[in-house]
Design a protein around this motif. Structure first.
Motif, PDB file in Angstrom:
ATOM      1  N   LYS A 191       0.826  -1.210   0.000  1.00 40.26           N
ATOM      2  CA  LYS A 191       0.000   0.000   0.000  1.00 40.26           C
ATOM      3  C   LYS A 191       0.857   1.256   0.000  1.00 40.26           C
ATOM      4  N   ASN A 192       1.932   1.243   0.802  1.00 41.85           N
ATOM      5  CA  ASN A 192       2.794   2.420   0.903  1.00 41.85           C
ATOM      6  C   ASN A 192       3.488   2.763  -0.411  1.00 41.85           C
ATOM      7  N   VAL A 193       3.874   1.723  -1.172  1.00 45.00           N
ATOM      8  CA  VAL A 193       4.714   1.965  -2.347  1.00 45.00           C
ATOM      9  C   VAL A 193       3.938   2.010  -3.658  1.00 45.00           C
ATOM     10  N   LEU A 194       2.638   1.736  -3.635  1.00 46.02           N
ATOM     11  CA  LEU A 194       1.879   1.678  -4.886  1.00 46.02           C
ATOM     12  C   LEU A 194       2.013   2.941  -5.742  1.00 46.02           C
ATOM     13  N   PRO A 195       1.915   4.161  -5.172  1.00 47.36           N
ATOM     14  CA  PRO A 195       2.067   5.353  -6.024  1.00 47.36           C
ATOM     15  C   PRO A 195       3.441   5.425  -6.705  1.00 47.36           C
ATOM     16  N   THR A 196       4.498   5.057  -5.961  1.00 48.14           N
ATOM     17  CA  THR A 196       5.838   5.091  -6.535  1.00 48.14           C
ATOM     18  C   THR A 196       6.011   4.002  -7.577  1.00 48.14           C
ATOM     19  N   VAL A 197       5.476   2.817  -7.299  1.00 46.10           N
ATOM     20  CA  VAL A 197       5.544   1.721  -8.264  1.00 46.10           C
ATOM     21  C   VAL A 197       4.797   2.098  -9.537  1.00 46.10           C
ATOM     22  N   THR A 198       3.669   2.789  -9.374  1.00 44.40           N
ATOM     23  CA  THR A 198       2.901   3.235 -10.539  1.00 44.40           C
ATOM     24  C   THR A 198       3.749   4.121 -11.443  1.00 44.40           C
ATOM     25  N   ASN A 199       4.498   5.047 -10.836  1.00 49.06           N
ATOM     26  CA  ASN A 199       5.382   5.917 -11.630  1.00 49.06           C
ATOM     27  C   ASN A 199       6.421   5.102 -12.393  1.00 49.06           C
ATOM     28  N   GLU A 200       6.993   4.078 -11.737  1.00 49.19           N
ATOM     29  CA  GLU A 200       7.995   3.248 -12.391  1.00 49.19           C
ATOM     30  C   GLU A 200       7.387   2.425 -13.526  1.00 49.19           C
ATOM     31  N   VAL A 201       6.171   1.940 -13.308  1.00 46.26           N
ATOM     32  CA  VAL A 201       5.511   1.136 -14.339  1.00 46.26           C
ATOM     33  C   VAL A 201       5.215   1.995 -15.570  1.00 46.26           C
ATOM     34  N   ILE A 202       4.780   3.223 -15.335  1.00 51.02           N
ATOM     35  CA  ILE A 202       4.526   4.144 -16.448  1.00 51.02           C
ATOM     36  C   ILE A 202       5.831   4.449 -17.192  1.00 51.02           C
ATOM     37  N   THR A 203       6.906   4.626 -16.436  1.00 47.75           N
ATOM     38  CA  THR A 203       8.213   4.856 -17.069  1.00 47.75           C
ATOM     39  C   THR A 203       8.634   3.643 -17.894  1.00 47.75           C
ATOM     40  N   LEU A 204       8.319   2.443 -17.401  1.00 50.06           N
ATOM     41  CA  LEU A 204       8.661   1.230 -18.131  1.00 50.06           C
ATOM     42  C   LEU A 204       7.979   1.182 -19.495  1.00 50.06           C
ATOM     43  N   VAL A 205       6.716   1.623 -19.544  1.00 48.11           N
ATOM     44  CA  VAL A 205       6.005   1.646 -20.831  1.00 48.11           C
ATOM     45  C   VAL A 205       6.810   2.450 -21.848  1.00 48.11           C
ATOM     46  N   LYS A 206       7.312   3.599 -21.418  1.00 52.71           N
ATOM     47  CA  LYS A 206       8.066   4.463 -22.332  1.00 52.71           C
ATOM     48  C   LYS A 206       9.473   3.912 -22.604  1.00 52.71           C
TER      49      LYS A 206
END
Length: 215
Positions: free
Chosen positions: A141-156
């Motif tokens: 729960k704590n890291v989901l927002p940060t993980v989301t940013n990394e996942v979006i970066t991975l797409v690019k």
């Protein structure tokens, strides 16, 4: 070349982009947890090696790492790398993102109060039970927002595999643009990336809402 033909070719390339994206996530998310355990290991040699590895992965460009993973077997051992391209891409992307995820996990776990561990010990939980039943859900729960940013970066970042001449969506767009002397494929590729990232963000937002019961 008509728009329909361009869309058909780029859709095929988008399939390869999705393959790289999902395989990298499947490999890097659990590997990041393994790296976290190495990072906080009480064995100094292990923690030192993992810290250095994470530093290298985060301190050098992903494109450079992809090139090293692809060409190193040939230059070091004379290996035939003809069919090795996708393997090199998955190794490079997964090991790079695992390093980032390891640090994200560490920050999420260290944010959990020590009282949680003490309470679990009083209740008779083992160290393994404490981590997987109490600490891990809160960390997620704590890291989901940060993980989301990394996942979006991975797409690019999937577009970086064009450096290995791998045919995915960005490479297809570049080939069509060069052959037809038009910028239209780049706009279409941008639309594909944006829609993909929008879907990813929405899915991650759903996960965040489901984790709200840990408030």
């Amino acid at each position: 070349m008509s728009i329909n033909v361009i869309m058909r070719e780029m859709t095929a390339g988008f399939g390869q982009t999705c393959l790289i994206f999902f395989m990298t996530l499947v490999l890097s998310l659990p590997l990041g947890l393994v790296m976290y355990f190495g990072r906080v290991s009480k064995i100094k040699l292990v923690s030192g090696i993992v810290k250095f590895y994470i530093s290298v992965m985060r301190g050098t460009p992903l494109m450079l790492q992809l090139l090293v993973w692809y060409y190193a077997p040939y230059y070091l051992w004379g290996m035939n790398i003809g069919g090795y391209k996708l393997t090199a891409i998955l190794l490079g992307c997964s090991l790079n993102y695992a390093a980032y995820f390891a640090e994200i996990y560490r920050s999420g776990i260290e944010a959990i109060p020590r009282g949680q561990y003490e309470a679990a010990a009083i209740l008779g939980y083992s160290g393994q039970q404490t981590f997987f039943r109490i600490i891990l859900p809160q960390m997620i729960k704590n890291v989901l927002p940060t993980v989301t940013n990394e996942v979006i970066t991975l797409v690019k970042d999937t577009s970086l595999v064009y450096s290995l001449s791998y045919v995915e969506m960005f490479a297809v767009a570049k080939q069509i643009a060069a052959a037809q002397t038009t910028i239209v494929p780049f706009f279409i590729a941008g639309a594909f990336y944006y829609i993909f990232n929008y879907i990813v963000a929405k899915v991650m937002e759903m996960f965040e809402k489901k984790m709200n019961y840990y408030r």
